[in-house]
Design a protein around this motif. Structure first.
Motif, PDB file in Angstrom:
ATOM      1  N   UNK B 104       0.832  -1.209   0.000  1.00  0.00           N
ATOM      2  CA  UNK B 104       0.000   0.000   0.000  1.00  0.00           C
ATOM      3  C   UNK B 104       0.862   1.253   0.000  1.00  0.00           C
ATOM      4  N   UNK B 105       1.953   1.228   0.769  1.00  0.00           N
ATOM      5  CA  UNK B 105       2.850   2.383   0.801  1.00  0.00           C
ATOM      6  C   UNK B 105       3.469   2.616  -0.578  1.00  0.00           C
ATOM      7  N   UNK B 122      -3.421  -3.105  -7.452  1.00  0.00           N
ATOM      8  CA  UNK B 122      -2.878  -3.907  -6.360  1.00  0.00           C
ATOM      9  C   UNK B 122      -3.549  -5.278  -6.424  1.00  0.00           C
ATOM     10  N   UNK B 123      -2.847  -6.292  -5.938  1.00  0.00           N
ATOM     11  CA  UNK B 123      -3.420  -7.643  -5.898  1.00  0.00           C
ATOM     12  C   UNK B 123      -3.181  -8.229  -4.517  1.00  0.00           C
ATOM     13  N   UNK B 131     -11.372  -5.397  -3.324  1.00  0.00           N
ATOM     14  CA  UNK B 131     -12.473  -4.453  -3.470  1.00  0.00           C
ATOM     15  C   UNK B 131     -12.183  -3.107  -2.825  1.00  0.00           C
ATOM     16  N   UNK B 132     -11.237  -3.099  -1.877  1.00  0.00           N
ATOM     17  CA  UNK B 132     -10.805  -1.846  -1.266  1.00  0.00           C
ATOM     18  C   UNK B 132      -9.891  -1.077  -2.224  1.00  0.00           C
ATOM     19  N   UNK B 133      -9.471   0.100  -1.781  1.00  0.00           N
ATOM     20  CA  UNK B 133      -8.502   0.886  -2.544  1.00  0.00           C
ATOM     21  C   UNK B 133      -7.402   1.366  -1.604  1.00  0.00           C
ATOM     22  N   UNK B 134      -6.234   1.685  -2.169  1.00  0.00           N
ATOM     23  CA  UNK B 134      -5.215   2.382  -1.390  1.00  0.00           C
ATOM     24  C   UNK B 134      -5.727   3.796  -1.134  1.00  0.00           C
ATOM     25  N   UNK B 135      -5.115   4.506  -0.194  1.00  0.00           N
ATOM     26  CA  UNK B 135      -5.516   5.893   0.070  1.00  0.00           C
ATOM     27  C   UNK B 135      -5.521   6.730  -1.200  1.00  0.00           C
TER      28      UNK B 135
END
Lengths: 219, 219
Positions: B104-105, B122-123, B131-135
DNA sequence: TTTTGTGAACTAGTTCACAGCT
DNA sequence: AGCTGTGAACTAGTTCACAAAA
């Protein structure tokens, strides 16, 4: 003068390439020991990394005669020697400057603790972050407290994970707080006085190296 | 055969040390151009990195005669050439495998986008994350979709930020999905078939190198 | 005059090959 | 027989030094 002392005096001319390989050997020995293997030959080690066996023997021979002819190296012994050579026989405390995404990720990176490093503190200039903790529980201090905390917690290594523009100032601050070893994650050239070891990891350079290879093959 | 073609044929024997320096030169040229500087000599560049001027000239001369004798290099020109040599004249899309702290960073690391890389996906194997997202808004896909997304989004480079135990399997998967360039952040030796460029960044090795230097000086 | 581009000289790093120990 | 430790040979990378160009 003993053979060990003769070597000791030449120890500062060990190349970085050699010390990096020592880290790799050590990791391998830890696996072997966990797997219950007693001895290992330079050839066996070499195969794991597709490296040259003579290279491994030379790297190790800088520091002593750890092997036994006809047998190889005793895994347990060599592991202990390497940990001592790399200074991992004592717990080394690390402070991370910059509590952004990267700093927080590094603070909780499991690989560090595993090898005997202890991340004891994060520092940030943003007051909103100060007083918080990383998920793993590393406290975030104001950067103004760097000197005090470094002494109190005996921080030996600083990790720089701040924006590029602040990087040189942060290096200077860390040095003035008595830090002698710095791992830098910001891009660009930083300078540190003699006697302070500064090592940089540059993500962009690594990615661009991949880009170069794609550009060459891809046409 | 033209001089450019003669060089082109020797291009695969360019060392990694050279290409890494090209990245560093490029960053410097971007600063110089932003500062309105028109030309720069190899000596001026060399001073910035305490490098040898002849080295810089040699690195550049592998790819053409970009300089003007008595003048130096035109900043704008050289920058354009370096971007082309490094393959940065086209947008390169990157997928990050592993949506933990580090993944994520990296997904939101500003340095990448700045240099022309686009983090598109991202995987992760963890269904809770999918289903989420990074910031910064990079979507997290199930790892099972790697092949499909890689093709759909024309991902050229994979970044590996998964636990060590999963790393080799993930490399194999990325290769089978058609990825030809991989940046690996897990420790330990991974292997990739010929034609796939695999570059590793090993935080632990870097920290241990610092530890070694402290152990030598500190006694 | 200034500064590049590059062969030649040098330095660092790797691999070979074998004497010598177990 | 098997494997280390290491000088010698080799390969890669850097720096020097200078002819040639602007």
């Amino acid at each position: 003068m003993s053979r060990v002392n003769k070597r000791k005096s030449a120890l500062d001319q060990i190349s970085e390439l050699t010390t990096n390989r020592l880290s790799v050997y050590l990791r391998c020995l830890q696996d072997l020991e966990a797997a219950g293997v007693q001895t290992v030959s330079s050839h066996a080690l070499a195969e794991r990394f597709r490296l040259n066996a003579a290279q491994i023997r030379k790297d190790l021979a800088y520091f002593g005669e750890f092997g036994v002819r006809g047998v190889g190296y005793y895994v347990r012994d060599l592991r202990r020697h390497l940990r001592q050579i790399l200074g991992l026989d004592r717990q080394l405390r690390v402070g991370i400057i910059g509590a952004g995404n990267l700093g927080l990720a590094l603070a909780d990176y499991p690989g560090f603790r595993q090898e005997g490093f202890e991340i004891v503190a994060l520092f940030d200039a943003d007051h909103a972050r100060v007083g918080q903790h990383s998920r793993g529980g590393v406290p975030i201090h104001p950067i103004a407290d760097l000197r005090r905390i470094t002494r109190r917690d005996r921080v030996a290594i600083a990790v720089i994970a701040v924006p590029v523009t602040a990087a040189q100032a942060v290096v200077d601050l860390a040095v003035s707080a008595g830090i002698r070893a710095i791992l830098n994650f910001t891009p660009g050239a930083l300078s540190a006085p003699a006697g302070v070891k500064l090592k940089s990891v540059d993500f962009t350079v690594s990615l661009e190296s991949l880009s170069f290879h794609l550009a060459q093959e891809g046409g």
